[in-house]
Design a protein around this motif. Structure first.
Motif, PDB file in Angstrom:
ATOM      1  N   ASP A 384      25.292  79.875  47.485  1.00  0.00           N
ATOM      2  CA  ASP A 384      24.342  79.029  47.278  1.00  0.00           C
ATOM      3  C   ASP A 384      23.318  79.461  46.222  1.00  0.00           C
ATOM      4  OD1 ASP A 384      22.572  76.673  47.606  1.00  0.00           O
ATOM      5  OD2 ASP A 384      22.152  76.989  49.620  1.00  0.00           O
ATOM      6  N   ASN A 385      22.754  78.581  45.403  1.00  0.00           N
ATOM      7  CA  ASN A 385      21.663  78.845  44.417  1.00  0.00           C
ATOM      8  C   ASN A 385      20.640  77.838  44.427  1.00  0.00           C
ATOM      9  OD1 ASN A 385      22.896  78.165  41.372  1.00  0.00           O
ATOM     10  ND2 ASN A 385      24.203  78.391  42.979  1.00  0.00           N
ATOM     11  N   GLN A 388      15.671  74.517  39.741  1.00  0.00           N
ATOM     12  CA  GLN A 388      15.366  73.202  39.287  1.00  0.00           C
ATOM     13  C   GLN A 388      15.537  73.079  37.782  1.00  0.00           C
ATOM     14  OE1 GLN A 388      11.020  73.959  40.523  1.00  0.00           O
ATOM     15  NE2 GLN A 388      11.414  72.534  41.936  1.00  0.00           N
ATOM     16  N   THR A 389      15.378  71.763  37.425  1.00  0.00           N
ATOM     17  CA  THR A 389      15.489  71.587  35.710  1.00  0.00           C
ATOM     18  C   THR A 389      14.401  72.326  35.073  1.00  0.00           C
ATOM     19  OG1 THR A 389      16.208  69.185  36.464  1.00  0.00           O
ATOM     20  CG2 THR A 389      15.124  69.587  34.239  1.00  0.00           C
ATOM     21  N   ASP A 481       8.669  72.061  46.730  1.00  0.00           N
ATOM     22  CA  ASP A 481       9.591  72.321  47.875  1.00  0.00           C
ATOM     23  C   ASP A 481       8.921  72.845  49.011  1.00  0.00           C
ATOM     24  OD1 ASP A 481      12.149  70.999  47.223  1.00  0.00           O
ATOM     25  OD2 ASP A 481      12.153  72.546  45.460  1.00  0.00           O
ATOM     26  N   ARG A 496      11.614  68.016  50.049  1.00  0.00           N
ATOM     27  CA  ARG A 496      10.578  68.156  48.931  1.00  0.00           C
ATOM     28  C   ARG A 496       9.400  67.766  49.641  1.00  0.00           C
ATOM     29  NH1 ARG A 496      11.586  69.172  43.294  1.00  0.00           N
ATOM     30  NH2 ARG A 496       9.763  67.759  43.035  1.00  0.00           N
ATOM     31  N   ARG A 507      18.852  64.277  40.859  1.00  0.00           N
ATOM     32  CA  ARG A 507      17.148  64.070  41.145  1.00  0.00           C
ATOM     33  C   ARG A 507      16.643  62.646  40.760  1.00  0.00           C
ATOM     34  NH1 ARG A 507      13.084  68.735  39.277  1.00  0.00           N
ATOM     35  NH2 ARG A 507      11.319  67.522  39.127  1.00  0.00           N
TER      36      ARG A 507
HETATM   37  O1  PRX Z   1      14.665  70.029  46.047  1.00  0.00           O
HETATM   38  C1  PRX Z   1      15.089  71.272  45.217  1.00  0.00           C
HETATM   39  C2  PRX Z   1      16.687  70.825  45.140  1.00  0.00           C
HETATM   40  O2  PRX Z   1      16.931  70.039  43.958  1.00  0.00           O
HETATM   41  C3  PRX Z   1      15.631  70.096  43.096  1.00  0.00           C
HETATM   42  C4  PRX Z   1      15.730  70.195  41.851  1.00  0.00           C
HETATM   43  O3  PRX Z   1      16.829  69.449  40.984  1.00  0.00           O
HETATM   44  P1  PRX Z   1      17.066  69.516  39.737  1.00  0.00           P
HETATM   45  O4  PRX Z   1      15.837  69.594  38.991  1.00  0.00           O
HETATM   46  O5  PRX Z   1      18.084  68.236  39.394  1.00  0.00           O
HETATM   47  O6  PRX Z   1      17.798  70.989  39.505  1.00  0.00           O
HETATM   48  C5  PRX Z   1      18.926  71.383  40.285  1.00  0.00           C
HETATM   49  C6  PRX Z   1      19.113  72.691  39.693  1.00  0.00           C
HETATM   50  C7  PRX Z   1      20.291  73.299  40.623  1.00  0.00           C
HETATM   51  C8  PRX Z   1      14.861  71.057  43.928  1.00  0.00           C
HETATM   52  O7  PRX Z   1      13.456  71.156  43.783  1.00  0.00           O
HETATM   53  N1  PRX Z   1      17.789  71.955  45.258  1.00  0.00           N
HETATM   54  C9  PRX Z   1      18.101  72.539  44.122  1.00  0.00           C
HETATM   55  N2  PRX Z   1      19.007  73.429  44.614  1.00  0.00           N
HETATM   56  C10 PRX Z   1      18.935  73.496  45.890  1.00  0.00           C
HETATM   57  C11 PRX Z   1      17.856  72.570  46.334  1.00  0.00           C
HETATM   58  N3  PRX Z   1      17.711  72.410  47.781  1.00  0.00           N
HETATM   59  C12 PRX Z   1      18.127  73.173  48.490  1.00  0.00           C
HETATM   60  N4  PRX Z   1      19.171  74.173  48.096  1.00  0.00           N
HETATM   61  C13 PRX Z   1      19.559  74.502  46.796  1.00  0.00           C
HETATM   62  N5  PRX Z   1      20.362  75.143  46.639  1.00  0.00           N
END
Ligand code: PRX
Length: 631
Positions: A384-385, A388-389, A481, A496, A507
């Motif tokens: 898992d990782n 965020q953008t 988060d 969130r 997102r």
């Molecule tokens: O809430 C978290 C969730 O996705 C958000 C970021 O989304 P985005 O900007 O589209 O970037 C995605 C990059 C992978 C975060 O603030 N999120 C992302 N990865 C996880 C996650 N929630 C839980 N576990 C994760 N591995």
């Protein structure tokens, strides 16, 4: 070195650590200073250095691996597979750069890319940064209104697009959506460069619209050298949703991003030069930017760009690609795995997966049953990782490239990655929670490590106000988060703290969806919330107060207005933002000061306790909503 020691060094000896990491990429001019943080929260990385992202992704591999596949473009929509070597990519990128130059693109100009998952999309990104211009990729699933607002914010000189995309065998024409966006936006775009795939008729408006194939034919011998830019020069902007209806342009630098990606490819993803990376995301999202395009190419890996569904022609398609192209590292989202889980289990057994080292999943919470199921089914480690953008690369994960013995903990994306000073803060007092298993807001102490956002495009104030001003007298970056950390430093993400929702790893801002719905003449008021969903993680649900109650007096009236509203969302934002349901109520639950009680609405939809409702204006509103939500 143990991972803990490496991590501590990245914080305690920050500049030495990152100077070492910077050796992973090519510099045209060495930097004078590793990190300039004299104007917090604005961090400048590798000050004085000059480099180019395209050089690092393409040109520098020409000597060692000219005939290795760089891009493997697979489409199960058009049934095509194309392999482009590093040498060929170098030629194609220069042709695209020459076309863009001929259309007036110069260093610092913006090029907006609105494309399906085809090789030319990646070529356009690379050509843009080659020229020192700034790309802004808009997800192909977005429709005209979403596109228009991004055009007006990015103010591009040229838009690169295509006649159409295709999804599940259905052609989705892009050009009419683009034409409509160009009609409603206020920024004048000089040129549209259109890749005609022969999928849908595209009306060309001369002299604005230029056909890519003809333009390319005129520059076959083009030689366009890389424009050396400062490490701090913006390479791209990528729009992302927040609490307001207006998406923010996350602005990324050049040098810091290249270094962070090169580092993460080795330390986290364990990708080696010459190997193959398959990231099944979309170039319209940050995962695509970092791990379809730049990360693998900077590392000298072959990267697969895939247009199609994970279950078409059948659920074995990904694994057939793993076998055929000897994929070593794979990256996807939990939703895709949940989709696969519903298919014939035999699909997972049909192909030789011996080349595959691990499967990385990100973008949304990875639930334990999904992680356990896929791990068992393919017999590979699942990592898992969380990021965020805004950050561009993982905040939390496992750095198995540093210490292969690091263990996953089901339900946790892992521990803090190098350079990230992660802290949990009490949401009320802002005090740091140092004990184990305490729930707090996940924050990062500045400076953010290389590769993270520099600012919000054109709006430094918004950058500071949005991300750095949550806590009084404390300048920390807010991820928005909730998280908890166990005694061993493993974090767990609990959703969130703001109005952002996550549908199938996409997102979305509930405010954006509300604004689209409000534009329908029959809507007086609307509330959109994200509700837990077994397959997609979350789905959007909308509750609407109709302008004319008579229209929604019976089931047929409700169904008709629901369909119209969904159509409005489809045409403005795209089907990706369409709520799962639109339901009608006489009044929305609000506080006496007029604020929507979103958490209470969400709790009702999820069958949870609504918590404290002492501020509610009209208690019957929630009962109405409950009745509507359960129909
Ligand atoms: O809430 C978290 C969730 O996705 C958000 C970021 O989304 P985005 O900007 O589209 O970037 C995605 C990059 C992978 C975060 O603030 N999120 C992302 N990865 C996880 C996650 N929630 C839980 N576990 C994760 N591995």
């Amino acid at each position: 070195m143990s991972y803990r020691a490496l991590y501590e060094r990245s914080i305690q000896e920050r500049d030495t650590y990152w100077a070492e990491q910077a050796a992973r990429i090519d510099w045209h001019r060495p930097f004078d200073q590793v990190c300039d943080y004299h104007q917090p929260p604005f961090a400048k990385w590798f000050v004085g250095g000059q480099t180019n992202l395209c050089h690092n992704a393409v040109d520098r591999h020409l000597a060692a691996r000219p005939d290795q596949a760089a891009l493997i473009a697979v489409s199960t929509e058009t049934n095509t597979e194309e392999i482009i070597t590093f040498a060929q990519l170098h030629v194609e990128v220069q042709r695209m750069a020459a076309i863009l130059q001929n259309l007036g693109v110069k260093k610092g100009d913006r090029v907006l890319i609105y494309m399906p998952m085809i090789a030319q999309a990646v070529i356009a990104m690379l050509a843009t940064v080659r020229l020192g211009a700034i790309h802004s990729v808009v997800f192909g699933g977005f429709a005209s209104h979403a596109l228009a607002s991004r055009i007006d914010d990015a103010r591009p000189t040229v838009i690169v697009s295509a006649d159409a995309g295709s999804r599940g065998g259905k052609v989705i024409p892009y050009k009419p959506l683009l034409d409509e966006a160009l009609r409603v936006c206020s920024h004048p775009v000089e040129h549209v460069l259109l890749v005609d795939r022969g999928l849908a008729p595209a009306e060309m408006q001369s002299p604005r619209d230029v056909d890519y194939a003809s333009a390319r034919a005129a520059v076959l011998d083009a030689q366009v050298p890389c424009e050396w830019v400062d490490a701090t020069h913006p390479s791209y902007t990528l729009y992302t949703s927040g609490t307001t209806g207006k998406p923010k342009g996350v602005q990324r630098d050049t040098g810091g991003y290249a270094v962070a990606l090169a580092s993460s490819m080795d330390q986290i993803y364990c990708g080696k030069p010459g190997e193959t990376f398959f990231c099944a995301s979309d170039i319209g999202w940050v995962v695509g930017h970092s791990y379809i395009v730049y990360g693998p190419l900077i590392t000298g890996m072959s990267t697969i760009i895939y247009e199609g569904l994970p279950i078409r022609p059948d659920a074995a398609i990904w694994w057939s690609l793993v076998e055929k192209y000897k994929v070593n590292v794979m990256f996807s989202a939990p939703t895709a795995v949940r989709v696969l889980k519903k298919q014939d289990p035999d699909c997972l057994k049909r192909h030789d997966l011996s080349s595959l080292k691990s499967l990385f999943l990100a973008g949304e919470p990875l639930d334990e049953p999904t992680a356990a199921w896929i791990g068992e089914a393919i017999g590979k480690p699942i990592v898992d990782n969380y990021w965020q953008t805004e950050t561009g690369w993982p905040i939390l994960s496992l750095a198995r490239g540093v210490d292969p013995s690091l263990k996953t903990r089901l339900g946790s994306p892992g521990i803090a990655m190098p350079g990230y000073q992660v802290k949990l803060l009490d949401d009320q007092t802002g005090e740091e929670l140092t004990g184990a298993d305490q729930k707090g807001v996940l924050t990062i102490e500045g400076p953010l490590p290389p590769g993270c956002l520099q600012t919000v495009w054109g709006d430094d104030k918004r950058f500071v106000q949005t991300y750095w001003s949550t806590f009084h007298n404390k300048l920390v970056y807010n991820t928005f988060d909730w998280g908890i950390r166990d005694k061993d430093g493993y974090y767990f993400i609990l959703g969130r703290t703001d109005d952002v929702i996550n549908v199938a790893g996409h997102r979305l801002g509930t405010r954006e969806i509300e604004e689209a719905i409000s534009s329908h003449a029959g809507v007086a008021e609307v509330a959109v919330v994200g509700v837990a969903d077994q397959l997609k993680g979350q789905v959007a649900r909308a509750f609407v107060v109709a302008r004319d109650p008579a229209r929604v007096a019976d089931a047929a009236g409700c169904a008709a207005l629901e369909a119209e509203i969904m159509q409005t969302v489809d045409s403005q934002l795209g089907a990706v933002a369409r709520p799962a349901r639109v339901q009608f109520v006489g009044v929305l639950p609000k506080t006496r000061s007029g604020k929507l009680l979103r958490r209470a609405i969400q709790a009702v939809c999820e069958g949870r306790d609504t918590g404290d409702l002492s501020t509610i204006e009209d208690p019957s509103a929630l009962q109405q909503l409950q009745a509507a939500a359960t129909t």
